[in-house]
Design an enzyme around this catalytic site. Structure first.
Site: not given
Length: 737
Positions: A64, A88, A92-93, A155, A276
């Site tokens: 990811h 990123h 956090e993880d 993300d 359109d």
């Protein structure tokens, strides 16, 4: 094996995960001096930190982060941003810390990761208020460094592409709705249309799958029916422009299902009436060639006049520029054409990301280049910052921010010719607040195209708006209903809050003055200041505000100013407030069981002097009503009258208690009215315990007052005094139905 944060979950990338060298090669294709070693180290660190973590698809989690980095490379961003994409989720993880990232990758990369981590936390909260608070943090973070937003958008895009692996529909819908309401509009704000359009379509697919499937099927059928004619238009466009000596590239695109859905919903047209669905982009080398190409095309096919727009001379606020026209092509098919230069195409697709340049030996965002291209798209975020500066609670901010991120726009002008973009349906008051908050606050009228118009008039494209200013800053009733932009609503609510605060402060000052007057003492603010600590206020304005709102009573004020003061028995301030807890002290009756719970009915608010009766309610005790209470009449049919008890007020209640009497008054809507009401109540030796506005119009407003009084006669005397005031239309004791 562990599973990463579920709000990040989704399947991995279907093919083999690209290597660090693949990523470096992609970045160096546009940034030849990119620090390949730094990117490789970030790649390997992310892979190691996420070791053993998988996504719900079963793929390695680090796939990811690699996918996010490739999306950022597609936007041609700098090395630090690519590394932030890889890293990123580490803070956090995983066990990695901000300090680890500083040591290994430098302050710039670490700060970007920290910013993205804070934004991710808003996804972890299901409660609206928590999300609103974190949206405030989001606005602050992205206005300091827009790269934080770009990482977060990439993300979210990869997570949306893989959202179908989440089993629960409710969770998919929540993430998709958040994407549609917050992330897609933010992407459009900074001009990253490529990401915005895909986010909208993926969100729509999860929020309303039935509509998505239906529109997709219609598009498929239409594609089969009209493919030949569309191909013919494309070929003829290229041929005619080449014959005219204009070097162009032409390619077509099909309108996305979500865009079709919005048009069907907003305009109420049928699928066949959408002009359109098919559009062609004609990409030229110069601006001059854009206009030449337009002339050739209009000479070849009939154009639809109301469908022509020139966004080159009047760029959109996010820096979008193009010529739009709709023609009647072969087989009477309406086809939209967008004519623009290569630079305009880059800005249209990638917005703020199109302005990364080599400058002074570095590769980074160049605001000067953005201004030279027609304006810095980051200015589009300024209204969100202004909403934040207006104050109010987080829920208000979330409401206003979503309003501000509306997509459909009209374009109007100031008298000096400056272009102002506003949401569709905006009014002159929205325009005034878009120019400057103070201008909005002082607006009393408007001229549209030199003709005076009501403030409720809806602005149309091309209107010239001239605001008529006045000196009055108090918002008239209903002002908030005249605007649709979040910026205007936030400013108006702040103005209302300030106006209400001023009014309550005036009431509070009158209450304080009358409290001193009843004591036979001279009112001095200096004496009050000594009591701030005891009253738990910090300034004289805070005290007046608390008095005006009924949060502090005049009795409490006097007791705090003169601590230890012993009042004479019988004085109103010494008397106990009649309430349920002290009910047995003030009410007695034959057959009333000692210790039984007494409740004073809210519907009629009994007080000494009223004839009263008790009704024994199962499991609740005795409820005390005034004998002529309208609700009591209905109880005659509901309750067993053998449970009714004759009650009387005790001598204690008659001589040493105070009650709350509620009155409803209709007052003239004019300055100083509330202060005069407070003065009249104070003169009658009553005290305002609470104030509530029930209804307000241009001329009048209805208010509800809770007054501390001795008994019903005392309340009636105050009501009579209020009726003599010329600002009072009507006043009476409140009785519930």
């Amino acid at each position: 094996m562990t599973v990463a944060n579920p709000d990040h979950d989704g399947p991995g990338i279907a093919d083999a995960i690209p290597s660090a060298d693949d990523l470096v090669a992609r970045v160096r294709a546009y940034h030849k001096d990119a620090d390949g070693d730094l990117i490789r180290r970030a790649y390997e660190f992310s892979k190691a930190q996420h070791e053993g973590q998988t996504r719900q698809s079963g793929d390695p989690y680090y796939g990811h982060t690699v996918a996010v980095a490739f999306l950022l490379a597609d936007l041609r961003l700098d090395t630090a941003t690519i590394c932030a994409g890889l890293l990123h989720d580490t803070v956090e993880d995983t066990s990695a810390t901000h300090e680890d990232l500083i040591e290994l990758f430098g302050q710039d990369v670490a700060d970007l990761v920290s910013g993205v981590t804070k934004l991710t936390q808003m996804e972890l909260a299901n409660k609206r208020t928590k999300q609103a608070e974190n949206l405030q943090k989001l606005v602050v973070a992205i206005t300091k460094d827009v790269r934080v937003l770009l990482v977060k958008l990439c993300d979210r895009l990869h997570n949306m592409r893989t959202l179908y692996h989440i089993d629960k529909f409710e969770k998919r819908e929540r993430i998709a709705r958040e994407t549609l309401e917050i992330y897609a509009p933010l992407a459009r704000k900074v001009g990253v249309n490529r990401i915005c359009v895909e986010l909208e379509n993926l969100a729509f697919q999860n929020i309303n799958p039935a509509a998505y499937v239906s529109i997709t099927r219609r598009l498929s059928a239409l594609r089969a029916q009209r493919s030949e004619a569309i191909a013919m238009v494309s070929e003829i466009i290229g041929q005619r422009l080449t014959e005219a000596g204009i070097d162009v590239r032409v390619f077509g695109r099909e309108k996305r299902p979500y865009s079709i859905w919005r048009k069907l919903d907003r305009k109420g047209v049928s699928f066949e009436e959408i002009a359109d669905i098919y559009a062609f982009r004609v990409i030229t080398e110069t601006v001059d060639e854009c206009y030449r190409a337009l002339g050739v095309i209009h000479q070849t096919w009939r154009c639809v006049p109301e469908r022509f727009r020139d966004f080159i001379s009047n760029r959109k606020p996010n820096n979008y520029a193009s010529l739009h026209t709709t023609i009647i092509g072969p087989q009477n098919i309406r086809v939209e054409l967008q004519i623009r230069t290569e630079q305009m195409e880059a800005i249209a697709e990638t917005g703020v990301a199109a302005h990364w340049r080599y400058k002074s030996g570095t590769y980074s965002y160049d605001p000067n280049a953005a201004q030279a291209a027609g304006g810095d798209p980051l200015e589009r975020l300024r209204p969100l910052v202004e909403i934040l500066e207006q104050g109010g609670d987080p829920d208000e901010f979330l409401e206003h921010a979503k309003l501000e991120m509306l997509v459909d726009q009209v374009y109007c002008f100031t008298p000096k010719g400056d272009l102002i973009a506003l949401p569709y349906g905006a009014t002159p008051l929205d325009f005034a607040y878009a120019v400057h908050t103070e201008l909005g606050n002082r607006t009393i009228g408007v001229k549209i195209n030199s003709i005076e118009r009501p403030l409720r008039t809806r602005i149309r494209n091309g209107d010239v708006i001239e605001i008529i200013k006045g000196g009055k800053r108090q918002p008239p009733p209903g002002w908030e209903d005249l605007v649709i932009t979040g910026r205007a609503r936030a400013a108006i609510r702040r103005l209302i809050r300030n106006s209400e605060r001023d009014e309550f402060e005036r009431i509070g000052k009158v209450i304080a003055e009358h409290a001193f007057l009843r004591e036979g003492m001279e009112f001095r603010e200096k004496a009050i200041q000594d009591a701030f600590k005891r009253l738990e206020v910090h300034a004289i304005e805070d005290l007046y505000l608390a008095l005006g709102k009924g949060q502090i009573t005049s009795t409490e004020l006097i007791d705090a100013v003169f601590p230890g003061r012993r009042e004479e028995r019988g004085d109103l301030r010494l008397r106990e407030l009649i309430n349920d807890e002290k009910g047995a002290l003030f009410v007695h009756g034959r057959g009333l069981t000692p210790g039984v719970t007494l409740h004073f009915a809210d519907c009629c608010s009994p007080m000494p002097g009223d004839r009263i009766v008790g009704v024994l309610r199962p499991l609740k005790g005795v409820e005390v009503h005034v004998i002529d209470c309208e609700r009591l009449a209905s109880l005659e049919y509901e309750a067993d009258q053998s449970n009714w008890i004759d009650l009387k007020w005790t001598a204690e209640a008659q001589s040493n208690s105070i009650s709350i009497g509620r009155v409803v008054a209709t007052l003239r809507n004019e300055p100083g009215v509330l202060a005069r009401i407070a003065g009249t109540v104070g003169d009658g030796r009553g005290n305002i315990a609470n104030v509530k506005t029930l209804h307000r119009t241009v001329d009048f407003f209805d208010m509800e007052f809770d007054l501390e009084v001795i008994d019903s006669r005392h309340l009636n005397n105050i009501i009579a005094a209020l009726k003599t005031n010329d600002c009072v239309i009507n006043v009476e004791r409140a009785r519930a139905d």
